[in-house]
Design a protein around this motif. Structure first.
Motif, PDB file in Angstrom:
ATOM      1  N   PHE A  57       0.401  -1.585   0.183  1.00 48.50           N
ATOM      2  CA  PHE A  57      -0.259  -0.009  -0.293  1.00 48.50           C
ATOM      3  C   PHE A  57       0.862   1.220  -0.052  1.00 48.50           C
ATOM      4  CE2 PHE A  57      -4.160  -2.163   1.740  1.00 48.50           C
ATOM      5  CZ  PHE A  57      -3.819  -2.582   0.448  1.00 48.50           C
ATOM      6  N   TYR A  58       2.072   1.276   0.501  1.00 48.92           N
ATOM      7  CA  TYR A  58       2.531   2.591   0.570  1.00 48.92           C
ATOM      8  C   TYR A  58       2.978   2.728  -0.841  1.00 48.92           C
ATOM      9  CZ  TYR A  58       7.059  -0.120  -0.318  1.00 48.92           C
ATOM     10  OH  TYR A  58       8.227  -1.153  -0.776  1.00 48.92           O
ATOM     11  N   LYS A  59       3.566   1.951  -1.396  1.00 47.99           N
ATOM     12  CA  LYS A  59       4.048   2.297  -2.962  1.00 47.99           C
ATOM     13  C   LYS A  59       3.063   3.262  -4.368  1.00 47.99           C
ATOM     14  CE  LYS A  59       7.119  -2.028  -3.617  1.00 47.99           C
ATOM     15  NZ  LYS A  59       7.931  -3.166  -3.606  1.00 47.99           N
ATOM     16  N   ARG A  60       1.358   2.483  -3.261  1.00 54.06           N
ATOM     17  CA  ARG A  60       0.265   2.741  -3.910  1.00 54.06           C
ATOM     18  C   ARG A  60       0.161   4.400  -3.766  1.00 54.06           C
ATOM     19  NH1 ARG A  60      -4.222  -1.655  -3.935  1.00 54.06           N
ATOM     20  NH2 ARG A  60      -5.684  -0.242  -5.262  1.00 54.06           N
ATOM     21  N   LEU A  61       0.438   4.726  -2.952  1.00 51.76           N
ATOM     22  CA  LEU A  61       0.405   5.683  -2.605  1.00 51.76           C
ATOM     23  C   LEU A  61       2.022   6.656  -1.925  1.00 51.76           C
ATOM     24  CD1 LEU A  61      -1.626   5.152   1.057  1.00 51.76           C
ATOM     25  CD2 LEU A  61      -2.000   6.358  -0.750  1.00 51.76           C
ATOM     26  N   LYS A  62       3.019   6.521  -3.250  1.00 52.38           N
ATOM     27  CA  LYS A  62       3.987   6.625  -3.767  1.00 52.38           C
ATOM     28  C   LYS A  62       4.579   7.170  -2.209  1.00 52.38           C
ATOM     29  CE  LYS A  62       1.853   8.373  -8.143  1.00 52.38           C
ATOM     30  NZ  LYS A  62       2.186   8.855  -8.880  1.00 52.38           N
ATOM     31  N   HIS A  63       4.822   6.429  -1.432  1.00 49.83           N
ATOM     32  CA  HIS A  63       5.521   6.993  -0.186  1.00 49.83           C
ATOM     33  C   HIS A  63       7.094   6.188  -0.188  1.00 49.83           C
ATOM     34  CE1 HIS A  63       1.788   7.427   2.154  1.00 49.83           C
ATOM     35  NE2 HIS A  63       1.604   8.469   1.423  1.00 49.83           N
ATOM     36  N   LYS A  64       7.674   7.103   0.169  1.00 51.94           N
ATOM     37  CA  LYS A  64       8.826   6.827  -0.117  1.00 51.94           C
ATOM     38  C   LYS A  64       9.664   5.740   1.096  1.00 51.94           C
ATOM     39  CE  LYS A  64      10.646  10.914  -2.047  1.00 51.94           C
ATOM     40  NZ  LYS A  64      12.073  12.107  -1.782  1.00 51.94           N
ATOM     41  N   GLU A  65       9.312   5.833   2.222  1.00 52.49           N
ATOM     42  CA  GLU A  65       9.362   4.721   3.423  1.00 52.49           C
ATOM     43  C   GLU A  65       8.234   3.785   3.680  1.00 52.49           C
ATOM     44  OE1 GLU A  65      11.663   4.295   7.310  1.00 52.49           O
ATOM     45  OE2 GLU A  65      10.896   6.326   7.002  1.00 52.49           O
ATOM     46  N   SER A  66       9.040   2.529   3.643  1.00 52.78           N
ATOM     47  CA  SER A  66       8.077   1.724   3.445  1.00 52.78           C
ATOM     48  C   SER A  66       7.477   1.310   4.860  1.00 52.78           C
ATOM     49  CB  SER A  66       8.525   0.078   3.601  1.00 52.78           C
ATOM     50  OG  SER A  66       9.161  -0.184   4.460  1.00 52.78           O
ATOM     51  N   TRP A  67       5.794   0.589   5.124  1.00 54.68           N
ATOM     52  CA  TRP A  67       5.548   0.117   6.263  1.00 54.68           C
ATOM     53  C   TRP A  67       4.558  -0.421   6.289  1.00 54.68           C
ATOM     54  CZ3 TRP A  67       0.327   0.951   5.602  1.00 54.68           C
ATOM     55  CH2 TRP A  67      -0.269   2.128   4.303  1.00 54.68           C
ATOM     56  N   THR A  68       4.089  -0.559   6.973  1.00 56.58           N
ATOM     57  CA  THR A  68       3.067  -2.143   7.519  1.00 56.58           C
ATOM     58  C   THR A  68       1.708  -1.589   8.302  1.00 56.58           C
ATOM     59  OG1 THR A  68       3.732  -3.173   9.407  1.00 56.58           O
ATOM     60  CG2 THR A  68       4.817  -3.753   7.551  1.00 56.58           C
ATOM     61  N   VAL A  69       0.740  -2.612   7.478  1.00 55.33           N
ATOM     62  CA  VAL A  69      -0.501  -2.055   8.398  1.00 55.33           C
ATOM     63  C   VAL A  69       0.075  -2.025  10.467  1.00 55.33           C
ATOM     64  CG1 VAL A  69      -2.537  -2.988   9.109  1.00 55.33           C
ATOM     65  CG2 VAL A  69      -2.241  -3.293   6.852  1.00 55.33           C
ATOM     66  N   HIS A  70       0.623  -3.142  10.317  1.00 53.37           N
ATOM     67  CA  HIS A  70       1.524  -3.490  11.704  1.00 53.37           C
ATOM     68  C   HIS A  70       1.701  -1.451  12.622  1.00 53.37           C
ATOM     69  CE1 HIS A  70       1.748  -5.008  15.854  1.00 53.37           C
ATOM     70  NE2 HIS A  70       2.994  -4.525  15.781  1.00 53.37           N
ATOM     71  N   ASN A  71       1.996  -0.986  12.011  1.00 50.07           N
ATOM     72  CA  ASN A  71       3.094   0.586  11.819  1.00 50.07           C
ATOM     73  C   ASN A  71       1.772   1.618  11.873  1.00 50.07           C
ATOM     74  OD1 ASN A  71       5.184  -0.597   9.395  1.00 50.07           O
ATOM     75  ND2 ASN A  71       5.502  -0.450  11.917  1.00 50.07           N
ATOM     76  N   LEU A  72      -0.107   1.072  11.962  1.00 55.37           N
ATOM     77  CA  LEU A  72      -0.473   2.137  12.195  1.00 55.37           C
ATOM     78  C   LEU A  72      -1.390   1.990  13.773  1.00 55.37           C
ATOM     79  CD1 LEU A  72      -3.217   0.614   9.101  1.00 55.37           C
ATOM     80  CD2 LEU A  72      -1.107   2.843   9.171  1.00 55.37           C
ATOM     81  N   ARG A  73      -0.488   1.055  14.525  1.00 61.18           N
ATOM     82  CA  ARG A  73      -1.195   1.220  15.812  1.00 61.18           C
ATOM     83  C   ARG A  73      -0.382   1.599  16.161  1.00 61.18           C
ATOM     84  NH1 ARG A  73      -3.227  -2.995  19.032  1.00 61.18           N
ATOM     85  NH2 ARG A  73      -1.584  -3.734  19.617  1.00 61.18           N
ATOM     86  N   HIS A  74       1.452   1.456  16.470  1.00 62.87           N
ATOM     87  CA  HIS A  74       2.512   2.613  16.542  1.00 62.87           C
ATOM     88  C   HIS A  74       1.986   3.518  16.811  1.00 62.87           C
ATOM     89  CE1 HIS A  74       5.395  -1.063  15.208  1.00 62.87           C
ATOM     90  NE2 HIS A  74       4.742  -1.375  16.599  1.00 62.87           N
ATOM     91  N   THR A  75       1.525   4.249  15.248  1.00 60.14           N
ATOM     92  CA  THR A  75       1.464   5.296  14.498  1.00 60.14           C
ATOM     93  C   THR A  75       0.452   6.108  16.051  1.00 60.14           C
ATOM     94  OG1 THR A  75       1.938   5.158  12.594  1.00 60.14           O
ATOM     95  CG2 THR A  75       0.341   6.847  12.834  1.00 60.14           C
ATOM     96  N   PHE A  76      -0.749   5.228  15.966  1.00 60.05           N
ATOM     97  CA  PHE A  76      -1.804   5.443  16.828  1.00 60.05           C
ATOM     98  C   PHE A  76      -1.518   5.807  18.344  1.00 60.05           C
ATOM     99  CE2 PHE A  76      -5.304   4.507  19.885  1.00 60.05           C
ATOM    100  CZ  PHE A  76      -5.702   5.359  19.588  1.00 60.05           C
ATOM    101  N   ILE A  77      -0.278   5.587  18.653  1.00 54.48           N
ATOM    102  CA  ILE A  77       0.121   5.348  20.121  1.00 54.48           C
ATOM    103  C   ILE A  77       0.814   6.187  20.000  1.00 54.48           C
ATOM    104  CG2 ILE A  77       1.442   4.406  21.760  1.00 54.48           C
ATOM    105  CD1 ILE A  77       0.298   1.653  21.082  1.00 54.48           C
TER     106      ILE A  77
END
Length: 407
Positions: A320-340
Motif C-alpha cells: 500500500f505504501y507504494k501505491r501511495l508513493k511513500h518513499k519509506e515502507s510501512w506495514t499495517v501494524h505500523n498504524l498501531r505504532h502511529t496511533f500510540i
C-alpha cells in the motif's frame, strides 16, 4: 577396602573350570561376580539405598564375557555416582536401557511439545510444525535426543542462515529451546545441548519495527480510504485498524455478534486477542454510519463480509505504501505504532491508550485494576478521529489538536 581384585586371567580360568558350587567373588566397591556350576559368570552390583540399616539390594549388570571386566567396572562406578545423588541405580539403569533400546529422538521430543503444549497455547502452532519439518527433522530429527549435542543442532540451525534466513534461524532456536525445557519439566526427555546457545550464535534477532507514519503519510492514507481508493474489504479493514488501534487479526476475525451498536461497544473475545484477554472499545458516534453501511453491504457473520487468511491480508497490504508513493515502507501494524505515538503527542493518558491497543497494564494495574475506562477511551478515539479529519483538510485550515484532560 581393596578393589579390583579380579583380572581377566582369573575370569577366563573360571570359564574353563567352573566351581563345584555357586560362588560369589567380590571385585570391590560393590561389584561382585556370581560363578555358577553351569559355567555362567554374571556381574552384580550390591548396594543399600538407606545406609547400613536398610535392606541390601543386588542389581544384575550383565554376563561375562559379553560384559567385559573393564565395562563392568565402569558400570559399577556409574551406579555409585547415582547412589551418591540419592538415585536408585536399578531405576536409572533401566531408564538408560530403555533409551538405548528405543531412544526418544529429536523429532519425538519436539512433536511432544507441539502436541501437548503448542497446540493449546500457540495460535501459530501449525507454522511451528512446518518450520521444524522443513529445517530440523531432515537434518537431526532421527537422532536420539540424549546423544545429540550442540554441534548437531548447529548444523541444522546454521543451515537456515546459510539459506538467507538468519531471523528464522533465531526464531527456530528459541522455539526448540522452549520445547526441550518443556520436555525436561514433564520428565519426558532431557537435553541441555541448546542451553548456552543464543540467537546471535546461529542467526540474528528480528529488528524492532517502530515505524510511525508522518502526518503527510497519514493524510494520504486517510484520504485514499475515505475516497474508496481500494477495494471495500481492505478499505474497511484499514479504517477500523486506524481508528480503534486494533490488531489486524481482531478485525479480520471480527463477527457482528461482537458489535453492540445500541450501546456503542465493540468487545473483542479472548480467543481473538493476542494476550488472551477480552478487549472492550467504545464506538464513536461518527463510526456508527460506517458500521451500518458495512452491515447492509456484507452478508454472513464477518463484519468485513468474508474470511481471509492472515497471509493473504499481509500480502495484499504490504504494498500500500507504494501505491501511495511513500518513499519509506510501512506495514499495517505500523498504524498501531502511529496511533500510540500520535496520542502521546496529543497528551492522551498512556494507560488508556495501552488498553485501547489491547496491551496488558504492568505492575499492580494488571492485578487490581479492572476498570474499563470507557469514557476515557471514547475521548481518545474521538480526539484521534478529529486529528485524522483535520489532516484531510487543506493545510491552511488545520489547527493543532491537544488532549483535553478535563473533558
Amino acid at each position: 577396602m581393596s578393589v579390583n581384585k579380579l583380572n581377566d586371567n582369573k575370569l577366563k580360568a573360571l570359564l574353563r573350570n567352573p566351581p563345584q558350587k555357586e560362588t560369589w567373588i567380590a571385585d570391590g566397591d560393590g561389584l561382585t561376580l556370581r560363578a555358577q556350576i553351569s559355567g555362567n559368570l554374571t556381574w552384580y552390583y550390591r548396594y543399600r539405598l538407606g545406609g547400613r540399616e536398610s535392606k541390601g539390594e543386588r542389581l544384575c549388570l550383565g554376563k561375562y564375557p559379553d560384559l567385559p571386566l573393564a565395562a563392568a567396572r565402569k558400570l559399577k562406578d556409574k551406579c555409585r555416582a547415582w547412589l551418591a545423588e540419592s538415585k536408585d541405580p536399578r531405576f536409572m539403569l533401566d531408564k538408560e536401557s530403555q533409551q538405548s533400546l528405543a531412544p526418544i529422538t529429536v523429532k519425538d521430543a519436539l512433536e511432544y511439545w507441539l502436541d501437548n503444549y503448542a497446540v493449546y497455547n500457540r495460535k501459530n502452532h501449525e507454522r511451528h510444525r512446518a518450520q521444524l519439518s522443513a529445517h530440523i527433522y531432515p537434518v537431526i530429527g532421527s537422532l536420539p535426543l540424549h546423544l545429540t549435542d550442540r554441534r548437531h543442532w548447529l548444523d541444522a540451525l546454521e543451515a537456515i542462515t546459510r539459506k538467507g534466513s538468519p531471523i528464522a534461524a533465531g526464531y527456530v532456536l528459541q522455539m526448540c529451546k522452549q520445547a526441550l525445557r518443556y520436555c525436561d519439566r514433564r520428565g519426558y526427555a532431557t537435553s541441555m545441548a541448546l542451553e548456552r546457545l543464543t540467537i546471535p550464535d546461529v542467526g540474528k534477532k528480528q529488528a524492532k519495527d517502530d515505524r510511525v507514519l508522518t502526518d503527510n503519510e497519514l493524510r494520504d492514507l486517510w484520504c485514499w480510504l475515505m475516497n474508496d481508493g481500494v477495494q471495500p474489504y481492505y478499505r474497511d479493514l484499514m479504517k477500523l485498524i486506524m481508528v480503534f488501534c486494533a490488531r489486524t487479526k481482531e478485525v479480520r476475525l471480527s463477527t457482528w455478534d461482537e458489535w453492540d451498536l445500541e450501546n456503542k461497544l465493540w468487545t473483542v473475545p479472548k480467543e481473538n486477542s493476542k494476550n488472551g484477554n477480552r478487549i472492550t472499545r467504545p464506538i464513536p458516534d461518527r463510526v456508527l454510519p460506517w458500521l451500518v453501511d458495512m452491515r447492509q453491504r456484507n452478508e454472513g457473520p464477518f463484519i468485513l463480509g468474508e474470511f481471509k487468511e492472515d497471509t493473504a491480508v499481509s500480502q495484499n497490504t504490504r504494498g500500500f505504501y507504494k501505491r501511495l508513493k511513500h518513499k519509506e515502507s510501512w506495514t499495517v501494524h505500523n498504524l498501531r505504532h502511529t496511533f500510540i505515538t500520535k496520542n502521546a503527542d496529543l497528551g492522551a493518558p498512556p494507560h488508556v491508550v495501552e488498553l485501547l491497543a489491547g496491551h496488558e497494564l504492568g505492575g499492580v494495574f494488571s492485578i487490581y485494576n479492572r476498570a474499563e475506562y470507557l469514557q476515557e477511551k471514547l475521548q481518545v478515539l474521538n480526539r484521534y478521529l478529529d486529528r485524522l479529519e483535520l489532516l484531510a483538510e487543506p493545510q491552511e485550515n488545520v489547527i493543532p489538536a491537544t488532549f483535553n484532560r478535563t473533558a
